[in-house]
Design a protein around this motif. Structure first.
Motif, PDB file in Angstrom:
ATOM      1  N   THR A  45      35.881  31.464  37.742  1.00 17.92           N
ATOM      2  CA  THR A  45      34.940  32.502  36.910  1.00 17.92           C
ATOM      3  C   THR A  45      34.443  33.389  37.972  1.00 17.92           C
ATOM      4  O   THR A  45      33.905  32.899  39.054  1.00 17.92           O
ATOM      5  CB  THR A  45      33.824  31.818  36.230  1.00 17.92           C
ATOM      6  OG1 THR A  45      34.220  31.024  35.390  1.00 17.92           O
ATOM      7  CG2 THR A  45      32.777  32.815  35.872  1.00 17.92           C
ATOM      8  N   LEU A  46      34.849  34.564  37.980  1.00 13.65           N
ATOM      9  CA  LEU A  46      34.239  35.871  38.780  1.00 13.65           C
ATOM     10  C   LEU A  46      33.680  36.800  38.127  1.00 13.65           C
ATOM     11  O   LEU A  46      34.078  37.116  37.005  1.00 13.65           O
ATOM     12  CB  LEU A  46      35.620  36.291  39.433  1.00 13.65           C
ATOM     13  CG  LEU A  46      37.027  35.574  40.038  1.00 13.65           C
ATOM     14  CD1 LEU A  46      38.036  36.443  40.527  1.00 13.65           C
ATOM     15  CD2 LEU A  46      36.445  34.539  41.091  1.00 13.65           C
ATOM     16  N   LYS A 103      31.744  45.252  43.450  1.00 13.83           N
ATOM     17  CA  LYS A 103      33.148  46.004  43.310  1.00 13.83           C
ATOM     18  C   LYS A 103      34.134  45.278  42.551  1.00 13.83           C
ATOM     19  O   LYS A 103      35.279  45.449  42.742  1.00 13.83           O
ATOM     20  CB  LYS A 103      33.568  46.336  44.672  1.00 13.83           C
ATOM     21  CG  LYS A 103      32.459  47.161  45.573  1.00 13.83           C
ATOM     22  CD  LYS A 103      33.042  47.745  46.624  1.00 13.83           C
ATOM     23  CE  LYS A 103      32.136  48.633  47.506  1.00 13.83           C
ATOM     24  NZ  LYS A 103      32.565  49.203  48.565  1.00 13.83           N
ATOM     25  N   GLY A 104      33.965  44.571  41.522  1.00 21.86           N
ATOM     26  CA  GLY A 104      34.685  43.949  40.576  1.00 21.86           C
ATOM     27  C   GLY A 104      35.291  42.364  41.027  1.00 21.86           C
ATOM     28  O   GLY A 104      34.784  41.954  42.032  1.00 21.86           O
ATOM     29  N   PRO A 105      35.930  41.788  40.255  1.00 21.31           N
ATOM     30  CA  PRO A 105      36.202  40.503  40.385  1.00 21.31           C
ATOM     31  C   PRO A 105      37.288  40.212  41.402  1.00 21.31           C
ATOM     32  O   PRO A 105      36.972  39.227  42.203  1.00 21.31           O
ATOM     33  CB  PRO A 105      36.965  39.992  39.126  1.00 21.31           C
ATOM     34  CG  PRO A 105      37.468  41.330  38.496  1.00 21.31           C
ATOM     35  CD  PRO A 105      36.583  42.231  38.993  1.00 21.31           C
ATOM     36  N   ALA A 141      30.594  42.908  47.274  1.00 26.16           N
ATOM     37  CA  ALA A 141      31.603  43.763  47.264  1.00 26.16           C
ATOM     38  C   ALA A 141      32.751  43.104  45.992  1.00 26.16           C
ATOM     39  O   ALA A 141      32.028  42.490  44.983  1.00 26.16           O
ATOM     40  CB  ALA A 141      32.534  44.229  48.491  1.00 26.16           C
ATOM     41  N   ALA A 142      33.692  42.844  46.561  1.00 27.38           N
ATOM     42  CA  ALA A 142      34.618  42.136  45.435  1.00 27.38           C
ATOM     43  C   ALA A 142      34.393  40.982  45.427  1.00 27.38           C
ATOM     44  O   ALA A 142      34.089  40.202  46.479  1.00 27.38           O
ATOM     45  CB  ALA A 142      36.221  42.582  45.700  1.00 27.38           C
ATOM     46  N   GLY A 143      34.772  40.189  44.443  1.00 28.54           N
ATOM     47  CA  GLY A 143      34.449  38.455  44.299  1.00 28.54           C
ATOM     48  C   GLY A 143      35.412  37.893  45.317  1.00 28.54           C
ATOM     49  O   GLY A 143      35.034  37.152  46.255  1.00 28.54           O
ATOM     50  N   VAL A 144      36.838  38.351  45.110  1.00 26.14           N
ATOM     51  CA  VAL A 144      37.966  37.499  45.996  1.00 26.14           C
ATOM     52  C   VAL A 144      38.783  38.803  46.540  1.00 26.14           C
ATOM     53  O   VAL A 144      39.333  39.515  45.860  1.00 26.14           O
ATOM     54  CB  VAL A 144      38.791  36.660  45.159  1.00 26.14           C
ATOM     55  CG1 VAL A 144      40.007  35.996  46.025  1.00 26.14           C
ATOM     56  CG2 VAL A 144      37.663  35.550  44.744  1.00 26.14           C
ATOM     57  N   ALA A 145      38.758  38.880  47.966  1.00 24.22           N
ATOM     58  CA  ALA A 145      39.708  39.919  48.411  1.00 24.22           C
ATOM     59  C   ALA A 145      40.907  39.269  49.198  1.00 24.22           C
ATOM     60  O   ALA A 145      40.700  38.310  50.110  1.00 24.22           O
ATOM     61  CB  ALA A 145      38.992  40.793  49.431  1.00 24.22           C
TER      62      ALA A 145
END
Length: 140
Positions: free
Chosen positions: A111-112, A117-119, A94-98
């Motif tokens: 770096t993401l 589901k995006g960076p 999913a997202a890199g960092v939530a």
């Protein structure tokens, strides 16, 4: 360090202090890194992550789990203060960092990439700040 999991998250912390220096957290079915503030009161979580690669985490669909995937590479919630320096998060389900619920994460020179589901994602009071890294990605 070289961390992988066949059934869950790679590294998880609730309250206190976490310092993760270097190495790799990879191929975990759920998140590579779970950062949680104190669920029952107590000391908040203060985390520093430096020069670490989080790759190919959260790609499990969790077909028979109560919580279905895919999952974020890193999730932080409920009162976490964190600094990531020179960290790579790539290939997450999913997202890199939530970031959620009164949590602040500062990304310095990170770096993401190639996260499905995006960076990043910040919701419900989560705050994510991206800064250039000046100097090396060293940890205290």
């Amino acid at each position: 360090c070289d961390i992988s999991s066949s059934s869950g998250a790679g590294v998880a912390a609730e309250g206190g202090t976490l310092v993760l220096r270097g190495g790799s957290v990879h191929d975990c079915p759920r998140q590579g890194l779970v950062l949680l503030g104190p669920l029952l009161g107590g000391e908040p979580l203060n985390a520093t992550v430096c020069g670490t690669a989080l790759r190919q985490n959260g790609n499990d669909l969790g077909d028979f789990d109560a919580v279905r995937g895919p999952f974020d590479g890193v999730i932080a919630r409920n009162g976490v203060e964190a600094v990531f320096r020179g960290v790579t998060v790539e290939g997450s389900g999913a997202a890199g960092v939530a970031v959620f619920e009164d949590t602040n994460i500062v990304l310095q020179g990170c770096t993401l990439s190639n996260n499905k589901k995006g960076p990043s994602s910040a919701r419900n009071g989560g705050d994510l700040v991206t800064e250039k890294l000046v100097g090396e990605a060293s940890c205290p």
